[in-house]
Every structure is written in structure tokens, then in C-alpha cells.
Scaffold this motif. Structure first.
Motif, PDB file in Angstrom:
ATOM      1  N   LYS A  60     -20.316  32.398  17.456  1.00 50.87           N
ATOM      2  CA  LYS A  60     -18.879  32.482  17.180  1.00 50.87           C
ATOM      3  C   LYS A  60     -18.058  31.815  18.273  1.00 50.87           C
ATOM      4  O   LYS A  60     -16.892  31.538  18.091  1.00 50.87           O
ATOM      5  N   GLN A  61     -18.656  31.583  19.455  1.00 50.84           N
ATOM      6  CA  GLN A  61     -17.944  30.931  20.543  1.00 50.84           C
ATOM      7  C   GLN A  61     -17.791  29.431  20.285  1.00 50.84           C
ATOM      8  O   GLN A  61     -16.827  28.826  20.734  1.00 50.84           O
ATOM      9  N   VAL A  66     -12.145  26.460  25.666  1.00 54.60           N
ATOM     10  CA  VAL A  66     -12.665  27.337  26.708  1.00 54.60           C
ATOM     11  C   VAL A  66     -11.980  27.024  28.033  1.00 54.60           C
ATOM     12  O   VAL A  66     -11.488  25.918  28.254  1.00 54.60           O
ATOM     13  N   CYS A  67     -11.923  28.034  28.884  1.00 52.69           N
ATOM     14  CA  CYS A  67     -11.471  27.848  30.252  1.00 52.69           C
ATOM     15  C   CYS A  67     -12.344  28.724  31.130  1.00 52.69           C
ATOM     16  O   CYS A  67     -12.994  29.651  30.643  1.00 52.69           O
ATOM     17  N   LEU A  80     -14.008  31.950  29.147  1.00 54.81           N
ATOM     18  CA  LEU A  80     -13.274  32.528  28.022  1.00 54.81           C
ATOM     19  C   LEU A  80     -13.106  31.470  26.953  1.00 54.81           C
ATOM     20  O   LEU A  80     -12.772  30.324  27.256  1.00 54.81           O
ATOM     21  N   GLY A  81     -13.339  31.840  25.711  1.00 51.72           N
ATOM     22  CA  GLY A  81     -13.100  30.936  24.596  1.00 51.72           C
ATOM     23  C   GLY A  81     -12.015  31.489  23.692  1.00 51.72           C
ATOM     24  O   GLY A  81     -11.957  32.691  23.443  1.00 51.72           O
ATOM     25  N   ARG A  82     -11.148  30.600  23.210  1.00 60.55           N
ATOM     26  CA  ARG A  82     -10.076  30.995  22.297  1.00 60.55           C
ATOM     27  C   ARG A  82     -10.218  30.223  21.001  1.00 60.55           C
ATOM     28  O   ARG A  82     -10.387  28.997  21.004  1.00 60.55           O
ATOM     29  N   ASP A  89      -9.593  33.003  10.865  1.00 57.23           N
ATOM     30  CA  ASP A  89      -9.657  33.599   9.525  1.00 57.23           C
ATOM     31  C   ASP A  89      -9.037  34.990   9.483  1.00 57.23           C
ATOM     32  O   ASP A  89      -9.029  35.652   8.454  1.00 57.23           O
ATOM     33  N   GLY A  90      -8.531  35.454  10.623  1.00 58.63           N
ATOM     34  CA  GLY A  90      -7.919  36.772  10.690  1.00 58.63           C
ATOM     35  C   GLY A  90      -8.935  37.890  10.895  1.00 58.63           C
ATOM     36  O   GLY A  90      -8.556  39.040  11.088  1.00 58.63           O
ATOM     37  N   HIS A  91     -10.217  37.591  10.849  1.00 62.66           N
ATOM     38  CA  HIS A  91     -11.263  38.597  11.020  1.00 62.66           C
ATOM     39  C   HIS A  91     -12.067  38.370  12.299  1.00 62.66           C
ATOM     40  O   HIS A  91     -12.690  39.290  12.801  1.00 62.66           O
ATOM     41  N   SER A  92     -12.086  37.152  12.797  1.00 65.04           N
ATOM     42  CA  SER A  92     -12.848  36.835  13.999  1.00 65.04           C
ATOM     43  C   SER A  92     -12.036  37.192  15.233  1.00 65.04           C
ATOM     44  O   SER A  92     -10.805  37.193  15.201  1.00 65.04           O
ATOM     45  N   ALA A  93     -12.747  37.491  16.313  1.00 64.16           N
ATOM     46  CA  ALA A  93     -12.068  37.762  17.576  1.00 64.16           C
ATOM     47  C   ALA A  93     -11.331  36.503  18.025  1.00 64.16           C
ATOM     48  O   ALA A  93     -11.894  35.411  17.982  1.00 64.16           O
ATOM     49  N   LYS A  94     -10.076  36.669  18.415  1.00 67.70           N
ATOM     50  CA  LYS A  94      -9.301  35.519  18.884  1.00 67.70           C
ATOM     51  C   LYS A  94      -9.841  35.015  20.218  1.00 67.70           C
ATOM     52  O   LYS A  94      -9.902  33.831  20.468  1.00 67.70           O
ATOM     53  N   TYR A  95     -10.244  35.950  21.096  1.00 63.41           N
ATOM     54  CA  TYR A  95     -10.758  35.608  22.414  1.00 63.41           C
ATOM     55  C   TYR A  95     -12.173  36.150  22.549  1.00 63.41           C
ATOM     56  O   TYR A  95     -12.442  37.280  22.150  1.00 63.41           O
ATOM     57  N   LEU A  96     -13.051  35.362  23.147  1.00 58.13           N
ATOM     58  CA  LEU A  96     -14.412  35.812  23.429  1.00 58.13           C
ATOM     59  C   LEU A  96     -14.762  35.482  24.869  1.00 58.13           C
ATOM     60  O   LEU A  96     -14.492  34.383  25.342  1.00 58.13           O
ATOM     61  N   TYR A  97     -15.356  36.428  25.553  1.00 58.28           N
ATOM     62  CA  TYR A  97     -15.823  36.242  26.921  1.00 58.28           C
ATOM     63  C   TYR A  97     -17.335  36.106  26.902  1.00 58.28           C
ATOM     64  O   TYR A  97     -17.976  36.315  25.885  1.00 58.28           O
TER      65      TYR A  97
END
Length: 175
Positions: A60-61, A66-67, A80-82, A89-97
Motif C-alpha cells: 500500500k506504500q 515519501v519524505c 513517511l508516505g502520503r 479511495d477514501g478507505h486507504s490510510a492517507k499516511y503510512l510510516y
């Protein structure tokens, strides 16, 4: 609205979808790293369909902006990925570490060493914006402060001004 200073300081980039062919993977290979080396470093894994997935096995990343913050000796403190707006899609995490790592106090290694107050925000993007404006800022990566993050903040021995997001979780965090 970030300039070249922020892009370089926070190591902005794009984590490609593996199905599109990865320049990152080719770059590592050209430096002599094998797919096995990348798997050991948790940058690559074999996906459920036999192809490779990037970013600690978290498919999902892929496809995110990413930063990263790196230590003075260039070791990553976090990544961090945005999600991009067109992929949201409104269901996936907006931010992932990075998975398997406890979230640090983001930006702690880069704040100016003075007695000025530190603004404590929820999100890394808010922290980067405040840093761009010349303010000392840290992020906790959400509305809930962990005990390790709290201990890290106590070591600063300087005024901390919490600036939560204006949402229900941010309002609850101030209570």
C-alpha cells in the motif's frame, strides 16, 4: 508549496508502483545490491503474486509521495508516505510510516538548539511547513502521544506549544 530547501532537507521522493518497473530497484542493482539484500533491508519482498513489493513489504506504500528524516550520519530515522489525491479511495490510510518501527518524535534531530518554544503538531507535513517558516516544530504522527514520545519531549527542557489538528481526535487530545 515546498521549495528545493524542503525537498532536499526532508528527502522528498516518489515510491513507485513495482508493476511500473522500479528505477529505485534498478539503481540499487547498479550499486551491486541484490533483491535478497533489499529484502533483508525490508525495502523489498515477494508479493502475493510472485512479483516484488516495496517498502517493508507494505504494497500500500507504493505509489505514494515519501519524505524522510535522516540522522547526521545519514541513517533514516523515519520514512513517511502520503497517498496521492487521485489514488485516495477514501478507505486507504492517507499516511503510512515504516511498519515494525515505533514512531519517533519527528524532527527532533533537526530543531534549532535554542530556548525558543517548540510547536508540537500531529502531522509531519504540518511540521515541515512550520520548519519552512523558520519555527521549531516537531510532529508525533497522530493525535496520541506515546510514553516514549513523551519522554523524548521532556528531554528538550523547553516550552512546548501543542497545535492539534482541528478534528475530533485533535480536540480530544487537548482534553
Amino acid at each position: 508549496g515546498y521549495g528545493i530547501r524542503e525537498i532536499k532537507r526532508w528527502r522528498f521522493g516518489f515510491w513507485e508502483h513495482p508493476r511500473e518497473g522500479s528505477r529505485i530497484q534498478r539503481s540499487f542493482k547498479s550499486l551491486g545490491y541484490s533483491n535478497e539484500d533489499l529484502k533483508v533491508a525490508r525495502l523489498l519482498r515477494v508479493g502475493e503474486w510472485g512479483d516484488y513489493e516495496h517498502f517493508a513489504g507494505n504494497s500500500k506504500q507504493s505509489g505514494r509521495i515519501v519524505c524522510a528524516e535522516v540522522s547526521p550520519n545519514l541513517l533514516p530515522r523515519y520514512v513517511l508516505g502520503r497517498i496521492l489525491p487521485e489514488d485516495d479511495d477514501g478507505h486507504s490510510a492517507k499516511y503510512l510510516y515504516l511498519p515494525d518501527f515505533e514512531k519517533p518524535v519527528f524532527g527532533a534531530g533537526l530543531i534549532k538548539r535554542n530556548r525558543q518554544p517548540v510547536y508540537l503538531v500531529e502531522g509531519v507535513w504540518n511540521m515541515i511547513t512550520l520548519d519552512k517558516w523558520g519555527l521549531n516544530a516537531l510532529a508525533i504522527g497522530g493525535a496520541m502521544l506515546s510514553s516514549k514520545q513523551a519522554s523524548s519531549l521532556k528531554k528538550l527542557k523547553r516550552p512546548i506549544i501543542p497545535v492539534p489538528d482541528n478534528d475530533p481526535a485533535g480536540k480530544k487530545a487537548l482534553d
